[in-house]
Design a protein around this motif. Structure first.
Motif, PDB file in Angstrom:
ATOM      1  N   THR A   5       0.850  -1.194   0.000  1.00 30.95           N
ATOM      2  CA  THR A   5       0.000   0.000   0.000  1.00 30.95           C
ATOM      3  C   THR A   5       0.886   1.244   0.000  1.00 30.95           C
ATOM      4  N   VAL A   6       0.514   2.204  -0.814  1.00 31.23           N
ATOM      5  CA  VAL A   6       1.279   3.458  -0.915  1.00 31.23           C
ATOM      6  C   VAL A   6       0.327   4.632  -0.660  1.00 31.23           C
ATOM      7  N   ILE A   7       0.675   5.461   0.299  1.00 30.47           N
ATOM      8  CA  ILE A   7      -0.222   6.569   0.664  1.00 30.47           C
ATOM      9  C   ILE A   7       0.542   7.887   0.742  1.00 30.47           C
ATOM     10  N   GLY A   8      -0.038   8.929   0.230  1.00 31.44           N
ATOM     11  CA  GLY A   8       0.503  10.285   0.395  1.00 31.44           C
ATOM     12  C   GLY A   8      -0.633  11.201   0.827  1.00 31.44           C
ATOM     13  N   LEU A   9      -0.345  12.141   1.702  1.00 30.40           N
ATOM     14  CA  LEU A   9      -1.405  13.003   2.231  1.00 30.40           C
ATOM     15  C   LEU A   9      -1.208  14.457   1.842  1.00 30.40           C
ATOM     16  N   GLU A  10      -2.309  15.147   1.666  1.00 28.94           N
ATOM     17  CA  GLU A  10      -2.304  16.595   1.480  1.00 28.94           C
ATOM     18  C   GLU A  10      -3.126  17.154   2.635  1.00 28.94           C
ATOM     19  N   ILE A  11      -2.440  17.844   3.537  1.00 29.82           N
ATOM     20  CA  ILE A  11      -3.117  18.283   4.755  1.00 29.82           C
ATOM     21  C   ILE A  11      -3.295  19.789   4.760  1.00 29.82           C
ATOM     22  N   ILE A 153       0.012  21.188   3.343  1.00 31.89           N
ATOM     23  CA  ILE A 153       1.247  20.429   3.533  1.00 31.89           C
ATOM     24  C   ILE A 153       1.120  19.150   2.718  1.00 31.89           C
ATOM     25  N   VAL A 154       2.005  18.973   1.754  1.00 31.45           N
ATOM     26  CA  VAL A 154       1.901  17.830   0.844  1.00 31.45           C
ATOM     27  C   VAL A 154       3.057  16.863   1.108  1.00 31.45           C
ATOM     28  N   THR A 155       2.723  15.616   1.418  1.00 32.39           N
ATOM     29  CA  THR A 155       3.791  14.634   1.647  1.00 32.39           C
ATOM     30  C   THR A 155       4.124  13.916   0.347  1.00 32.39           C
ATOM     31  N   GLU A 156       5.283  13.310   0.312  1.00 32.98           N
ATOM     32  CA  GLU A 156       5.586  12.353  -0.750  1.00 32.98           C
ATOM     33  C   GLU A 156       4.834  11.060  -0.410  1.00 32.98           C
ATOM     34  N   PRO A 157       4.646  10.162  -1.386  1.00 35.03           N
ATOM     35  CA  PRO A 157       3.893   8.925  -1.082  1.00 35.03           C
ATOM     36  C   PRO A 157       4.728   7.947  -0.255  1.00 35.03           C
ATOM     37  N   ALA A 195      -6.525  12.233   1.178  1.00 40.86           N
ATOM     38  CA  ALA A 195      -5.632  11.084   1.261  1.00 40.86           C
ATOM     39  C   ALA A 195      -5.556  10.393  -0.097  1.00 40.86           C
ATOM     40  N   ASN A 196      -4.338  10.159  -0.571  1.00 38.63           N
ATOM     41  CA  ASN A 196      -4.114   9.495  -1.864  1.00 38.63           C
ATOM     42  C   ASN A 196      -3.595   8.097  -1.602  1.00 38.63           C
ATOM     43  N   ILE A 197      -4.175   7.129  -2.294  1.00 37.44           N
ATOM     44  CA  ILE A 197      -3.766   5.742  -2.029  1.00 37.44           C
ATOM     45  C   ILE A 197      -3.723   4.930  -3.314  1.00 37.44           C
ATOM     46  N   SER A 198      -2.690   4.078  -3.388  1.00 43.15           N
ATOM     47  CA  SER A 198      -2.586   3.148  -4.507  1.00 43.15           C
ATOM     48  C   SER A 198      -1.943   1.871  -3.981  1.00 43.15           C
ATOM     49  N   LEU A 199      -2.012   0.823  -4.772  1.00 41.10           N
ATOM     50  CA  LEU A 199      -1.337  -0.425  -4.419  1.00 41.10           C
ATOM     51  C   LEU A 199      -0.326  -0.728  -5.510  1.00 41.10           C
ATOM     52  N   GLU A 206       7.639   1.073  -9.575  1.00 43.24           N
ATOM     53  CA  GLU A 206       6.633   2.013 -10.071  1.00 43.24           C
ATOM     54  C   GLU A 206       5.431   2.086  -9.139  1.00 43.24           C
ATOM     55  N   TYR A 207       4.847   3.258  -9.076  1.00 47.16           N
ATOM     56  CA  TYR A 207       3.629   3.400  -8.290  1.00 47.16           C
ATOM     57  C   TYR A 207       2.426   2.977  -9.119  1.00 47.16           C
ATOM     58  N   GLY A 208       1.394   2.484  -8.434  1.00 44.68           N
ATOM     59  CA  GLY A 208       0.137   2.164  -9.108  1.00 44.68           C
ATOM     60  C   GLY A 208      -0.707   3.420  -9.286  1.00 44.68           C
ATOM     61  N   THR A 209      -1.871   3.245  -9.897  1.00 42.20           N
ATOM     62  CA  THR A 209      -2.789   4.375 -10.099  1.00 42.20           C
ATOM     63  C   THR A 209      -3.403   4.767  -8.766  1.00 42.20           C
ATOM     64  N   LYS A 210      -3.373   6.062  -8.485  1.00 44.91           N
ATOM     65  CA  LYS A 210      -3.859   6.470  -7.170  1.00 44.91           C
ATOM     66  C   LYS A 210      -5.281   7.013  -7.228  1.00 44.91           C
ATOM     67  N   VAL A 211      -5.932   6.865  -6.074  1.00 43.68           N
ATOM     68  CA  VAL A 211      -7.259   7.436  -5.897  1.00 43.68           C
ATOM     69  C   VAL A 211      -7.138   8.451  -4.776  1.00 43.68           C
ATOM     70  N   LYS A 246      -9.334   3.622 -11.473  1.00 41.43           N
ATOM     71  CA  LYS A 246      -9.129   4.827 -12.286  1.00 41.43           C
ATOM     72  C   LYS A 246      -8.572   5.925 -11.406  1.00 41.43           C
ATOM     73  N   GLN A 247      -7.762   6.764 -11.991  1.00 41.33           N
ATOM     74  CA  GLN A 247      -7.324   7.929 -11.235  1.00 41.33           C
ATOM     75  C   GLN A 247      -8.528   8.851 -11.063  1.00 41.33           C
ATOM     76  N   GLU A 248      -8.994   8.947  -9.846  1.00 36.56           N
ATOM     77  CA  GLU A 248     -10.216   9.720  -9.624  1.00 36.56           C
ATOM     78  C   GLU A 248     -10.231  10.283  -8.212  1.00 36.56           C
ATOM     79  N   SER A 264     -13.748  12.495 -11.974  1.00 36.33           N
ATOM     80  CA  SER A 264     -12.474  11.974 -12.432  1.00 36.33           C
ATOM     81  C   SER A 264     -11.434  13.046 -12.134  1.00 36.33           C
ATOM     82  N   LYS A 265     -10.233  12.600 -11.939  1.00 28.51           N
ATOM     83  CA  LYS A 265      -9.174  13.489 -11.463  1.00 28.51           C
ATOM     84  C   LYS A 265      -8.949  14.675 -12.414  1.00 28.51           C
ATOM     85  N   GLU A 266      -8.903  15.863 -11.817  1.00 27.08           N
ATOM     86  CA  GLU A 266      -8.574  17.019 -12.643  1.00 27.08           C
ATOM     87  C   GLU A 266      -7.054  17.146 -12.719  1.00 27.08           C
TER      88      GLU A 266
HETATM   89  P1  ADP Z   1      -1.280  15.232  -8.596  1.00 20.78           P
HETATM   90  O1  ADP Z   1      -0.463  15.659  -9.745  1.00 20.78           O
HETATM   91  O2  ADP Z   1      -2.351  14.267  -8.929  1.00 20.78           O
HETATM   92  O3  ADP Z   1      -1.756  16.363  -7.728  1.00 20.78           O
HETATM   93  P2  ADP Z   1       0.974  14.822  -6.922  1.00 20.78           P
HETATM   94  O4  ADP Z   1       2.155  14.097  -7.439  1.00 20.78           O
HETATM   95  O5  ADP Z   1       1.019  16.306  -6.818  1.00 20.78           O
HETATM   96  O6  ADP Z   1      -0.289  14.341  -7.725  1.00 20.78           O
HETATM   97  O7  ADP Z   1       0.667  14.226  -5.505  1.00 20.78           O
HETATM   98  C1  ADP Z   1      -0.451  14.573  -4.771  1.00 20.78           C
HETATM   99  C2  ADP Z   1      -0.455  13.701  -3.535  1.00 20.78           C
HETATM  100  O8  ADP Z   1      -0.656  12.345  -3.903  1.00 20.78           O
HETATM  101  C3  ADP Z   1       0.819  13.715  -2.746  1.00 20.78           C
HETATM  102  O9  ADP Z   1       0.516  13.713  -1.368  1.00 20.78           O
HETATM  103  C4  ADP Z   1       1.516  12.445  -3.135  1.00 20.78           C
HETATM  104  O10 ADP Z   1       2.311  11.940  -2.090  1.00 20.78           O
HETATM  105  C5  ADP Z   1       0.372  11.516  -3.394  1.00 20.78           C
HETATM  106  N1  ADP Z   1       0.666  10.503  -4.396  1.00 20.78           N
HETATM  107  C6  ADP Z   1       1.246  10.697  -5.593  1.00 20.78           C
HETATM  108  N2  ADP Z   1       1.314   9.538  -6.277  1.00 20.78           N
HETATM  109  C7  ADP Z   1       0.759   8.587  -5.477  1.00 20.78           C
HETATM  110  C8  ADP Z   1       0.524   7.184  -5.624  1.00 20.78           C
HETATM  111  N3  ADP Z   1       0.830   6.515  -6.722  1.00 20.78           N
HETATM  112  N4  ADP Z   1      -0.055   6.539  -4.587  1.00 20.78           N
HETATM  113  C9  ADP Z   1      -0.423   7.186  -3.484  1.00 20.78           C
HETATM  114  N5  ADP Z   1      -0.225   8.488  -3.301  1.00 20.78           N
HETATM  115  C10 ADP Z   1       0.349   9.191  -4.284  1.00 20.78           C
END
Ligand code: ADP
Ligand code: ZN
Ligand code: MG
Length: 479
Positions: A5-11, A153-157, A195-199, A206-211, A246-248, A264-266
């Motif tokens: 599981t891969v998660i990144g947060l935007e707080i 505050i934007v974290t890396e995943p 909260a962004n999450i992918s598997l 490589e990262y998977g498609t995130k939601v 889907k990225q959404e 769907s994701k902008e």
């Molecule tokens: P976007 O271009 O869709 O805004 P960003 O790269 O700016 O995506 O990342 C937005 C947030 O999503 C960040 O918190 C990042 O850590 C997280 N994120 C990016 N890619 C993934 C992924 N594959 N899985 C989970 N979280 C991700």
């Protein structure tokens, strides 16, 4: 397939300023709808924004608190979207040159060292709030929140489980609170997260498609929403249907306990970002950064290390106490007045937290004065009241902060250590229980326990147990 599981947060956190980011309207929560508004934050054409310097100061402080580099040259941009919560039809935010970049938050969770890279922190204005009335065919809008300053505050995943994500949010909240950057009142929405999450298969680079799950405002909900979405994606993977992820952007419906598709994701270009023409670039001299950095107080992680080292607390005990700034201060005040660090911690982690929880109160609501707390501990230590009675006194102090002496007096809780008084009770009990004496003589030593119980009962729990026990044993042996 083993999946990671891969998660990144935007707080988003509201900054603790008195006035809004571009006007002098109050940021106070709880005013009448639309009371805290003016032509600027209502976006009336012809008005011009003026950047609140305190917003810049607090954002720099936030950046330094999470080890970011501050961009000495940064600027505001317009993020265009059409939605009634924003009368201007654009949000003044920061795009390609945010105020802070490249930070790091480290913490330990369940014995694991977690490092989360911070991609960026930017400042922006909050939007108004739509109020959907039940059974009414209208929606109302409250613009009091429009123009309240936020940091995003934007974290890396870098997070690897929903629990870890919730814990990161707790850690971040602690940092923002300790440094007086945000009130972080979650129930008022002053800190919320997307909260962004992918598997991905384990070992994959490589990262998977995130939601993206939008606008969650409690730790518990972050964890629940991510767990639900993790499960949904995992099931699709297990059936080889992962292409359906889907990225959404999905919405978390706390009531239903599900994520629901929202849109769907902008992409960035959908927002037609461009530099804000009404504000000059923000130029921050390095001396200003250094000066603000020097005002950072001891942060939660450092405080935890110090509590373990100085007070002999376990990691776990220290983590719970330092998690709230007010609680940590209360602890140190009590210990500072002479309370035994371990005993105080036991009282706080046991009785105090239980009482707070039970009464739905926060550490900020604690009434007990450190002085009364320490006095109580001294009274127990001196054997003037039993531990059990001590708990009762503590409960009473929690409710009204009376001095322990007064409560003990009022409730008649003093322990009887005077041997004459105890002897009277022991004699009475022995006279009334000839069978127990016989049992004891026949070798049944448990009889002592029963007699002790009777003495304690007769004294209403006030007899000093060791004194009473010794006396019973002596008398039985001399019979
Ligand atoms: P976007 O271009 O869709 O805004 P960003 O790269 O700016 O995506 O990342 C937005 C947030 O999503 C960040 O918190 C990042 O850590 C997280 N994120 C990016 N890619 C993934 C992924 N594959 N899985 C989970 N979280 C991700
Ligand atoms: Zn205003
Ligand atoms: Mg992005």
């Amino acid at each position: 397939m083993l999946l990671e599981t891969v998660i990144g947060l935007e707080i988003h956190a509201e900054l603790k300023t008195n006035t809004k980011i571009f006007c002098s309207c109050s940021t106070e929560f709880g005013a009448k709808p639309n009371e805290n508004t003016c032509p600027v934050c209502l976006g009336i054409p012809g008005t011009l924004p003026v950047l609140n310097e305190e917003v810049v100061n607090l954002a720099i402080k936030a950046g330094k608190a999470v080890n970011c580099k501050i961009n000495n040259y940064n600027k505001m941009d317009r993020k265009n979207y059409f939605y009634p919560d924003l009368t201007k039809n654009y949000q003044t935010s920061q795009y390609d040159l945010p105020m802070c970049v490249d930070g790091m938050v480290n913490f330990t969770y369940e014995g694991k060292e977690v490092s989360v890279r911070i991609n960026r922190i930017h400042i922006e204005e909050d939007a108004g709030k739509l109020v959907h009335l039940e059974d009414e065919p209208v929606s109302l809008i409250d613009y009091n929140r429009a123009g309240v300053p936020l940091v995003e505050i934007v974290t890396e995943p870098d997070l690897r489980s929903p629990e870890e994500a919730a814990e990161f949010m707790r850690q971040l909240k602690g940092i923002l609170e300790y440094a007086d950057i945000s009130d972080c009142r979650m129930e008022q929405g002053s800190i919320r997260c997307d909260a962004n999450i992918s598997l991905r298969p384990y070992g994959s680079e490589e990262y998977g498609t995130k939601v993206e799950i939008k606008n969650i405002n409690s730790f518990r909900e972050v964890q629940k929403a991510l767990e639900k979405e993790e499960k949904r994606q995992r099931e699709l993977y297990e059936f080889g249907e992962e292409y359906k992820i889907k990225q959404e952007t999905r919405r978390w419906d706390a009531g239903k306990g599900k994520t629901l598709p929202m849109r769907s994701k902008e992409e960035a270009h959908d927002y037609r970002y461009f530099p804000e023409p009404d504000l000059t670039p923000i130029i921050i001299p390095q001396e200003k950064v250094d000066k603000i950095e020097a005002t950072l107080p001891e942060l939660p992680i450092e405080r935890k290390v110090r509590f373990v080292a100085d007070y002999g607390l376990s990691e776990k005990e220290a983590s719970i106490i330092i998690a709230n700034r007010t609680l940590a201060k209360f602890y140190e005040d009590v210990v500072g007045l002479g309370g035994n660090p371990k005993t105080v911690s036991n009282y706080i982690l046991g009785d105090l937290l239980r009482l707070l929880n039970f009464n739905n109160m926060e550490p900020e609501d604690i009434k007990i004065s450190p002085k009364n707390f320490v006095d109580l501990l001294k009274i127990i230590e001196d054997g003037k009241i039993s531990n059990t009675a001590g708990k009762e006194v503590f409960k009473e102090m929690f409710a009204n902060d009376k001095s322990p002496e007064i409560i003990i007096e009022e409730k008649g809780l003093s322990q009887i250590s005077c041997t004459d008084e105890i002897e009277k009770l022991v004699n009475e009990v022995l006279n009334n229980n000839p069978k127990s004496i016989k049992d004891f003589k026949a070798g049944k030593t448990q009889a002592i326990g029963f007699l002790m119980g009777q003495v304690m009962k007769a004294s209403k729990g006030k007899a000093n147990p060791p004194v009473a026990k010794q006396m019973i044993e002596e008398k039985l042996n001399n019979m």
